[in-house]
Scaffold this motif. Structure first.
Motif, PDB file in Angstrom:
ATOM      1  N   UNK A   1       0.936  -1.166  -0.111  1.00 52.76           N
ATOM      2  CA  UNK A   1      -0.096  -0.020  -0.060  1.00 52.76           C
ATOM      3  C   UNK A   1       0.810   1.162   0.027  1.00 52.76           C
ATOM      4  N   UNK A   2       2.189   1.275   0.086  1.00 53.64           N
ATOM      5  CA  UNK A   2       2.791   2.253  -0.040  1.00 53.64           C
ATOM      6  C   UNK A   2       3.375   2.838  -1.402  1.00 53.64           C
ATOM      7  N   UNK A   3       3.199   1.837  -2.580  1.00 52.54           N
ATOM      8  CA  UNK A   3       3.738   2.418  -3.784  1.00 52.54           C
ATOM      9  C   UNK A   3       2.481   2.731  -4.667  1.00 52.54           C
ATOM     10  N   UNK A   4       2.722   3.750  -5.630  1.00 52.61           N
ATOM     11  CA  UNK A   4       1.530   3.869  -6.696  1.00 52.61           C
ATOM     12  C   UNK A   4       1.401   2.439  -7.522  1.00 52.61           C
ATOM     13  N   UNK A   5       2.644   1.977  -8.094  1.00 55.84           N
ATOM     14  CA  UNK A   5       2.428   0.802  -9.036  1.00 55.84           C
ATOM     15  C   UNK A   5       3.712  -0.050  -8.826  1.00 55.84           C
ATOM     16  N   UNK A   6       3.757  -1.107  -9.636  1.00 52.60           N
ATOM     17  CA  UNK A   6       4.703  -1.974  -9.349  1.00 52.60           C
ATOM     18  C   UNK A   6       5.928  -1.450  -9.980  1.00 52.60           C
ATOM     19  N   UNK A   7       7.151  -1.739  -9.378  1.00 50.45           N
ATOM     20  CA  UNK A   7       8.488  -1.496  -9.952  1.00 50.45           C
ATOM     21  C   UNK A   7       8.377  -1.665 -11.299  1.00 50.45           C
ATOM     22  N   UNK A   8       9.189  -0.797 -11.975  1.00 50.07           N
ATOM     23  CA  UNK A   8       9.628  -0.668 -13.416  1.00 50.07           C
ATOM     24  C   UNK A   8      10.789  -1.498 -13.949  1.00 50.07           C
ATOM     25  N   UNK A   9      10.873  -1.917 -14.901  1.00 46.89           N
ATOM     26  CA  UNK A   9      12.309  -2.738 -15.393  1.00 46.89           C
ATOM     27  C   UNK A   9      13.437  -1.660 -14.810  1.00 46.89           C
ATOM     28  N   UNK A  10      13.422  -0.616 -15.042  1.00 50.47           N
ATOM     29  CA  UNK A  10      14.392   0.609 -14.642  1.00 50.47           C
ATOM     30  C   UNK A  10      14.945   0.472 -13.370  1.00 50.47           C
ATOM     31  N   UNK A  11      13.694   0.154 -12.250  1.00 51.73           N
ATOM     32  CA  UNK A  11      13.739   0.478 -10.871  1.00 51.73           C
ATOM     33  C   UNK A  11      14.594  -0.960 -10.584  1.00 51.73           C
ATOM     34  N   UNK A  12      14.203  -2.092 -11.067  1.00 56.17           N
ATOM     35  CA  UNK A  12      14.867  -3.392 -10.753  1.00 56.17           C
ATOM     36  C   UNK A  12      16.040  -3.406 -11.346  1.00 56.17           C
ATOM     37  N   UNK A  13      16.519  -2.522 -12.541  1.00 55.44           N
ATOM     38  CA  UNK A  13      17.941  -2.556 -13.120  1.00 55.44           C
ATOM     39  C   UNK A  13      18.639  -1.911 -12.156  1.00 55.44           C
ATOM     40  N   UNK A  14      18.228  -0.612 -11.284  1.00 55.87           N
ATOM     41  CA  UNK A  14      19.051  -0.315 -10.241  1.00 55.87           C
ATOM     42  C   UNK A  14      19.667  -1.041  -9.193  1.00 55.87           C
ATOM     43  N   UNK A  15      18.669  -2.067  -8.759  1.00 52.08           N
ATOM     44  CA  UNK A  15      19.169  -2.985  -7.726  1.00 52.08           C
ATOM     45  C   UNK A  15      20.025  -4.039  -8.113  1.00 52.08           C
ATOM     46  N   UNK A  16      19.897  -4.569  -9.549  1.00 55.34           N
ATOM     47  CA  UNK A  16      20.870  -5.639 -10.062  1.00 55.34           C
ATOM     48  C   UNK A  16      22.208  -4.892 -10.046  1.00 55.34           C
ATOM     49  N   UNK A  17      21.974  -3.557 -10.454  1.00 56.38           N
ATOM     50  CA  UNK A  17      23.377  -2.735 -10.887  1.00 56.38           C
ATOM     51  C   UNK A  17      24.281  -2.817  -9.531  1.00 56.38           C
ATOM     52  N   UNK A  18      23.792  -2.350  -8.570  1.00 54.00           N
ATOM     53  CA  UNK A  18      24.221  -2.154  -7.277  1.00 54.00           C
ATOM     54  C   UNK A  18      24.528  -3.422  -6.563  1.00 54.00           C
ATOM     55  N   UNK A  19      23.750  -4.717  -6.725  1.00 50.86           N
ATOM     56  CA  UNK A  19      23.983  -6.036  -6.414  1.00 50.86           C
ATOM     57  C   UNK A  19      25.366  -6.415  -6.861  1.00 50.86           C
ATOM     58  N   UNK A  20      25.346  -6.074  -8.507  1.00 49.15           N
ATOM     59  CA  UNK A  20      26.561  -6.420  -9.392  1.00 49.15           C
ATOM     60  C   UNK A  20      27.842  -5.972  -8.895  1.00 49.15           C
ATOM     61  N   UNK A  21      27.659  -4.525  -8.484  1.00 51.27           N
ATOM     62  CA  UNK A  21      29.017  -3.664  -8.187  1.00 51.27           C
ATOM     63  C   UNK A  21      29.640  -4.257  -6.938  1.00 51.27           C
ATOM     64  N   UNK A  22      28.953  -4.969  -6.146  1.00 49.45           N
ATOM     65  CA  UNK A  22      29.597  -4.969  -4.830  1.00 49.45           C
ATOM     66  C   UNK A  22      29.925  -6.455  -4.430  1.00 49.45           C
ATOM     67  N   UNK A  23      29.839  -7.178  -5.508  1.00 54.38           N
ATOM     68  CA  UNK A  23      30.209  -8.755  -5.288  1.00 54.38           C
ATOM     69  C   UNK A  23      31.821  -8.788  -4.848  1.00 54.38           C
ATOM     70  N   UNK A  24      32.003 -10.074  -4.046  1.00 53.02           N
ATOM     71  CA  UNK A  24      33.461 -10.247  -3.625  1.00 53.02           C
ATOM     72  C   UNK A  24      34.450 -10.054  -4.741  1.00 53.02           C
ATOM     73  N   UNK A  25      33.928 -10.703  -5.903  1.00 47.83           N
ATOM     74  CA  UNK A  25      35.058 -10.901  -6.998  1.00 47.83           C
ATOM     75  C   UNK A  25      35.515  -9.362  -7.468  1.00 47.83           C
ATOM     76  N   UNK A  26      34.507  -8.480  -7.595  1.00 50.91           N
ATOM     77  CA  UNK A  26      34.480  -7.425  -8.441  1.00 50.91           C
ATOM     78  C   UNK A  26      35.579  -6.432  -7.549  1.00 50.91           C
TER      79      UNK A  26
END
Length: 284
Positions: free
Chosen positions: A214-239
């Motif tokens: 009930x806090x968000x207007x609509x489901x997250x967009x592909x752009x939103x999810x890309x932000x999360x995946x980009x952050x996750x990839x950037x902070x992997x141990x290997x990288x």
């Protein structure tokens, strides 16, 4: 990532501390045999491994700022970084509140340094969850660092992912998953890595159901999810290791590779089921 304008925010779930904290017992220590710059980076990215922060109970806590006047509705969350944190925390806890045995945990916003139930912390530690006092700690300057030092796209959903990951640790603490790590806190197949990847998966599960809170207007967009995946990839141990020491050492892993972090967030997001996040049973 737009909040519903009329959504009622509960600012009591977020505590803002003014000033800096003292450093009892010699300050913050990171355990698990990590040394040198890898210790700093492991502490920096999405929280110190639970149980690795040492210290006494909090003492001399700073006065807090009341956010209730600033952060009342979803419209406020779209206009202010602090209120956005309130909105994200509210949504996360609304979702996990439907899970048997869940107890709310506060997020503490601080600047530069603060005292915690796990000892003293400063902004170099990055966001983390302290199981002793069941609070998430966050210096908002971390999000600027995530972009400037680690080259992420950043954005509101990258911030939400970080917070959701830390609340994943709270869920692990309440459900006993945290105890499964034991002393196995370093290495590619360690309990520590499994715990962190499970928290990534839990973040994805919340993202799948966020609009239902009930806090968000609509489901997250592909752009939103890309932000999360980009952050996750950037902070992997290997990288991180490649960037800081020019080579990858799986025996020193504490959080998982870039691909693993992306994979487990995606697993949570696509299935929407916490049951699919058992990295200890399913393997990583």
């Amino acid at each position: 990532m737009d909040f519903r304008d009329q959504a009622d925010l509960d600012a009591s779930q977020v505590e803002e501390r003014s000033g800096g904290g003292r450093f009892p017992g010699g300050g913050l220590a990171v355990g698990g045999g990590i040394t040198g710059i890898i210790a700093l980076i492991a502490a920096l990215i999405f929280g110190v491994n639970p149980g690795n922060i040492t210290g006494s109970d909090p003492e001399g806590l700073q006065p807090t700022t009341n956010l209730s006047e600033q952060c009342r509705t979803g419209a406020d969350a779209d206009q202010s970084d602090k209120c956005r944190v309130v909105g994200v925390v509210n949504s996360i806890q609304e979702y996990w509140g439907g899970i048997d045995g869940y107890r709310p945990a506060k997020t503490v916003l601080y600047t530069q340094a603060t005292n915690t139930g796990c000892g003293a912390a400063d902004s170099s530690v990055g966001p983390f969850y302290c199981p002793r006092d069941q609070r998430v700690y966050l210096d908002l300057s971390f999000f600027d660092l995530l972009q400037s030092r680690f080259g992420t796209e950043g954005g509101p959903f990258a911030q939400a992912y970080v917070i959701a990951h830390e609340y994943g640790h709270h869920v692990q603490n309440l459900t006993g998953q945290m105890e499964r790590v034991g002393q196995d806190r370093q290495g590619a197949d360690s309990g520590s890595v499994k715990l962190e990847l499970q928290a990534d998966c839990y973040a994805g599960v919340w993202a799948k159901h966020a609009v239902d809170t009930g806090f968000y207007e609509k489901p997250f967009t592909a752009s939103d999810i890309r932000q999360a995946l980009d952050a996750a990839a950037a902070v992997g141990d290997d990288r991180i290791q490649e960037r800081t020491q020019g080579r990858v050492d799986p025996e020193a892993f504490t959080h998982g590779t870039s691909q693993q972090r992306v994979t487990w967030f995606t697993t949570g997001y696509e299935t929407g089921s916490p049951d699919q996040c058992d990295t200890f049973q399913k393997g990583i």
